[in-house]
Design a protein around this motif. Sequence first.
Motif, PDB file in Angstrom:
ATOM      1  N   ASN A 157       2.871 -73.470  16.371  1.00  0.00           N
ATOM      2  CA  ASN A 157       2.668 -74.844  15.892  1.00  0.00           C
ATOM      3  C   ASN A 157       1.762 -75.696  16.673  1.00  0.00           C
ATOM      4  O   ASN A 157       1.717 -76.753  16.176  1.00  0.00           O
ATOM      5  N   ARG A 158       1.002 -75.333  17.784  1.00  0.00           N
ATOM      6  CA  ARG A 158       0.149 -76.249  18.271  1.00  0.00           C
ATOM      7  C   ARG A 158      -0.932 -76.778  17.524  1.00  0.00           C
ATOM      8  O   ARG A 158      -1.518 -77.817  17.671  1.00  0.00           O
ATOM      9  N   SER A 159      -1.312 -76.114  16.334  1.00  0.00           N
ATOM     10  CA  SER A 159      -2.372 -76.446  15.059  1.00  0.00           C
ATOM     11  C   SER A 159      -1.836 -77.774  14.619  1.00  0.00           C
ATOM     12  O   SER A 159      -2.596 -78.567  13.891  1.00  0.00           O
ATOM     13  N   ARG A 160      -0.793 -78.223  14.595  1.00  0.00           N
ATOM     14  CA  ARG A 160      -0.074 -79.329  13.873  1.00  0.00           C
ATOM     15  C   ARG A 160      -0.678 -80.542  14.754  1.00  0.00           C
ATOM     16  O   ARG A 160      -0.713 -81.603  14.024  1.00  0.00           O
ATOM     17  N   LYS A 161      -0.993 -80.348  15.888  1.00  0.00           N
ATOM     18  CA  LYS A 161      -1.786 -81.696  16.661  1.00  0.00           C
ATOM     19  C   LYS A 161      -2.971 -81.822  15.959  1.00  0.00           C
ATOM     20  O   LYS A 161      -3.271 -83.064  16.178  1.00  0.00           O
ATOM     21  N   ILE A 162      -3.690 -80.995  15.257  1.00  0.00           N
ATOM     22  CA  ILE A 162      -4.822 -81.250  14.657  1.00  0.00           C
ATOM     23  C   ILE A 162      -4.536 -81.693  13.237  1.00  0.00           C
ATOM     24  O   ILE A 162      -4.989 -82.613  12.670  1.00  0.00           O
ATOM     25  N   ASN A 163      -3.654 -81.127  12.483  1.00  0.00           N
ATOM     26  CA  ASN A 163      -3.312 -81.471  11.143  1.00  0.00           C
ATOM     27  C   ASN A 163      -1.817 -80.867  10.954  1.00  0.00           C
ATOM     28  O   ASN A 163      -1.597 -79.587  11.039  1.00  0.00           O
ATOM     29  N   PRO A 164      -0.694 -81.429  10.368  1.00  0.00           N
ATOM     30  CA  PRO A 164       0.646 -80.976  10.345  1.00  0.00           C
ATOM     31  C   PRO A 164       0.516 -79.629   9.399  1.00  0.00           C
ATOM     32  O   PRO A 164       1.295 -78.719   9.475  1.00  0.00           O
ATOM     33  N   GLY A 165      -0.519 -79.768   8.169  1.00  0.00           N
ATOM     34  CA  GLY A 165      -0.473 -78.451   7.320  1.00  0.00           C
ATOM     35  C   GLY A 165      -1.369 -77.329   7.777  1.00  0.00           C
ATOM     36  O   GLY A 165      -1.327 -76.540   6.909  1.00  0.00           O
ATOM     37  N   LEU A 166      -2.139 -77.381   8.969  1.00  0.00           N
ATOM     38  CA  LEU A 166      -3.025 -76.587   9.134  1.00  0.00           C
ATOM     39  C   LEU A 166      -2.540 -75.189   9.422  1.00  0.00           C
ATOM     40  O   LEU A 166      -3.009 -74.068   9.159  1.00  0.00           O
ATOM     41  N   ASN A 167      -1.269 -74.809   9.961  1.00  0.00           N
ATOM     42  CA  ASN A 167      -0.727 -73.589  10.383  1.00  0.00           C
ATOM     43  C   ASN A 167      -0.548 -72.914   8.830  1.00  0.00           C
ATOM     44  O   ASN A 167      -0.808 -71.739   8.702  1.00  0.00           O
ATOM     45  N   TYR A 168       0.197 -73.444   8.029  1.00  0.00           N
ATOM     46  CA  TYR A 168       0.402 -72.863   6.711  1.00  0.00           C
ATOM     47  C   TYR A 168      -0.993 -72.730   6.092  1.00  0.00           C
ATOM     48  O   TYR A 168      -1.201 -71.590   5.393  1.00  0.00           O
ATOM     49  N   LEU A 169      -1.895 -73.647   6.263  1.00  0.00           N
ATOM     50  CA  LEU A 169      -3.344 -73.262   5.280  1.00  0.00           C
ATOM     51  C   LEU A 169      -3.853 -71.975   6.011  1.00  0.00           C
ATOM     52  O   LEU A 169      -4.458 -71.163   5.169  1.00  0.00           O
ATOM     53  N   MET A 170      -4.029 -72.073   7.314  1.00  0.00           N
ATOM     54  CA  MET A 170      -4.529 -70.486   7.943  1.00  0.00           C
ATOM     55  C   MET A 170      -3.742 -69.151   7.449  1.00  0.00           C
ATOM     56  O   MET A 170      -4.512 -68.378   7.261  1.00  0.00           O
ATOM     57  N   LYS A 171      -2.674 -69.570   7.400  1.00  0.00           N
ATOM     58  CA  LYS A 171      -1.644 -68.255   6.994  1.00  0.00           C
ATOM     59  C   LYS A 171      -1.955 -67.862   5.644  1.00  0.00           C
ATOM     60  O   LYS A 171      -2.167 -66.774   5.301  1.00  0.00           O
ATOM     61  N   GLU A 172      -2.058 -68.769   4.752  1.00  0.00           N
ATOM     62  CA  GLU A 172      -2.453 -68.511   3.246  1.00  0.00           C
ATOM     63  C   GLU A 172      -3.910 -68.200   3.122  1.00  0.00           C
ATOM     64  O   GLU A 172      -4.029 -67.178   2.330  1.00  0.00           O
ATOM     65  N   THR A 173      -4.675 -68.632   3.907  1.00  0.00           N
ATOM     66  CA  THR A 173      -6.261 -68.294   3.823  1.00  0.00           C
ATOM     67  C   THR A 173      -6.260 -66.909   4.247  1.00  0.00           C
ATOM     68  O   THR A 173      -7.237 -66.089   3.787  1.00  0.00           O
ATOM     69  N   LEU A 174      -5.597 -66.378   5.473  1.00  0.00           N
ATOM     70  CA  LEU A 174      -5.401 -65.013   6.101  1.00  0.00           C
ATOM     71  C   LEU A 174      -5.032 -64.044   4.892  1.00  0.00           C
ATOM     72  O   LEU A 174      -5.586 -62.969   4.730  1.00  0.00           O
ATOM     73  N   LEU A 175      -4.277 -64.300   4.314  1.00  0.00           N
ATOM     74  CA  LEU A 175      -3.641 -63.435   3.146  1.00  0.00           C
ATOM     75  C   LEU A 175      -4.731 -63.402   2.095  1.00  0.00           C
ATOM     76  O   LEU A 175      -4.874 -62.151   1.887  1.00  0.00           O
ATOM     77  N   GLU A 176      -5.436 -64.293   1.680  1.00  0.00           N
ATOM     78  CA  GLU A 176      -6.450 -64.333   0.758  1.00  0.00           C
ATOM     79  C   GLU A 176      -7.657 -63.258   1.378  1.00  0.00           C
ATOM     80  O   GLU A 176      -8.264 -62.501   0.624  1.00  0.00           O
ATOM     81  N   VAL A 177      -7.947 -63.901   2.543  1.00  0.00           N
ATOM     82  CA  VAL A 177      -9.228 -62.839   3.009  1.00  0.00           C
ATOM     83  C   VAL A 177      -8.836 -61.394   3.211  1.00  0.00           C
ATOM     84  O   VAL A 177      -9.578 -60.517   2.970  1.00  0.00           O
ATOM     85  N   LYS A 178      -7.472 -60.989   3.694  1.00  0.00           N
ATOM     86  CA  LYS A 178      -7.118 -59.852   3.878  1.00  0.00           C
ATOM     87  C   LYS A 178      -7.389 -59.006   2.361  1.00  0.00           C
ATOM     88  O   LYS A 178      -7.575 -57.710   2.166  1.00  0.00           O
ATOM     89  N   ILE A 179      -6.890 -59.717   1.373  1.00  0.00           N
ATOM     90  CA  ILE A 179      -6.929 -59.232  -0.103  1.00  0.00           C
ATOM     91  C   ILE A 179      -8.402 -58.819  -0.323  1.00  0.00           C
ATOM     92  O   ILE A 179      -8.638 -57.906  -0.988  1.00  0.00           O
ATOM     93  N   LYS A 180      -9.352 -59.708  -0.052  1.00  0.00           N
ATOM     94  CA  LYS A 180     -10.659 -59.559  -0.444  1.00  0.00           C
ATOM     95  C   LYS A 180     -11.452 -59.068   0.627  1.00  0.00           C
ATOM     96  O   LYS A 180     -12.493 -58.920   0.284  1.00  0.00           O
ATOM     97  N   TRP A 181     -11.039 -58.409   1.620  1.00  0.00           N
ATOM     98  CA  TRP A 181     -12.075 -57.813   2.697  1.00  0.00           C
ATOM     99  C   TRP A 181     -12.571 -56.653   2.406  1.00  0.00           C
ATOM    100  O   TRP A 181     -12.036 -55.809   1.655  1.00  0.00           O
ATOM    101  N   PRO A 182     -13.879 -56.826   2.551  1.00  0.00           N
ATOM    102  CA  PRO A 182     -14.698 -55.680   1.804  1.00  0.00           C
ATOM    103  C   PRO A 182     -14.442 -54.473   2.719  1.00  0.00           C
ATOM    104  O   PRO A 182     -13.834 -54.347   3.843  1.00  0.00           O
ATOM    105  N   LYS A 183     -14.933 -53.074   1.854  1.00  0.00           N
ATOM    106  CA  LYS A 183     -14.757 -51.860   2.638  1.00  0.00           C
ATOM    107  C   LYS A 183     -15.752 -51.091   2.761  1.00  0.00           C
ATOM    108  O   LYS A 183     -15.968 -50.031   3.756  1.00  0.00           O
ATOM    109  N   ASN A 184     -16.999 -51.300   2.182  1.00  0.00           N
ATOM    110  CA  ASN A 184     -18.129 -50.478   1.959  1.00  0.00           C
ATOM    111  C   ASN A 184     -19.494 -51.084   2.335  1.00  0.00           C
ATOM    112  O   ASN A 184     -20.446 -50.992   1.847  1.00  0.00           O
ATOM    113  N   LEU A 185     -19.364 -52.148   3.106  1.00  0.00           N
ATOM    114  CA  LEU A 185     -20.358 -52.936   3.740  1.00  0.00           C
ATOM    115  C   LEU A 185     -21.305 -52.017   4.582  1.00  0.00           C
ATOM    116  O   LEU A 185     -20.702 -51.398   5.385  1.00  0.00           O
ATOM    117  N   PRO A 186     -22.520 -52.101   4.861  1.00  0.00           N
ATOM    118  CA  PRO A 186     -23.293 -51.392   5.749  1.00  0.00           C
ATOM    119  C   PRO A 186     -22.741 -51.779   7.372  1.00  0.00           C
ATOM    120  O   PRO A 186     -22.525 -52.941   7.526  1.00  0.00           O
TER     121      PRO A 186
END
Length: 234
Positions: A157-186
Amino acid sequence: MAIYTKISRNNIISIEKKFNLGKIISFKGIKKGIENTNYLIKTKNKKYILTIFEKRVKKRDVPFFMSLMDKLSNQNITCPKPQKSKSGNYSINIKNKTASIVSFLEGKDKNKLDIKDCYEVGKNVAKLHIASKKIKLHRKNSMSINMWSKILDKIGNRSRKINPGLNYLMKETLLEVKIKWPKNLPSGIIHGDLFIDNIFFNNNKFHGYIDFYFACNDFLMYEIAICINALCFD
């Protein structure tokens, strides 16, 4: 301040006995940096860097880092060259911590890069990646996507000091990144830590790299992403 482990003249005498560096005439702690303890060691004719690895660097990974720098040096990639002890080892023990000695790299980092500098960095990153294709070493990326959830949990929850909704935003973004993470790049061996303080210039020209202690095998584009985030913004 990054001198976590203080050494004495007795430690220096021990290093003189274990390595063929010559008579050490001075040693001084280097305050710059945050991960490990570094000392500048001077002999009559040469300079070296003594690195004492602190908590983050695992002892089992040190041979990978040292072998990589040694092999890159042999392929004309400008980076510190590890020094082997008289018994043929890259590492020694100082105050119950793993330590190593590498050659001193001339030059220094720039506070700010211009477009020409970024071009030179990119060109030389390509040379590094091409050279690393010939090197048969492997280390898993300890800072890749599988570790990001743990890092996010540590932030909590330390990210709340920057923005109250930052922790939620990071978690949601990480879920999206995991879904779209590539598998076959050089992929191949990357430096993994090409921030501005690890890129050296000499006489205003690109010279080489230091601090290979995040080096690993991963997508080559992972390296480029680090460079863009670290070097391409004011």
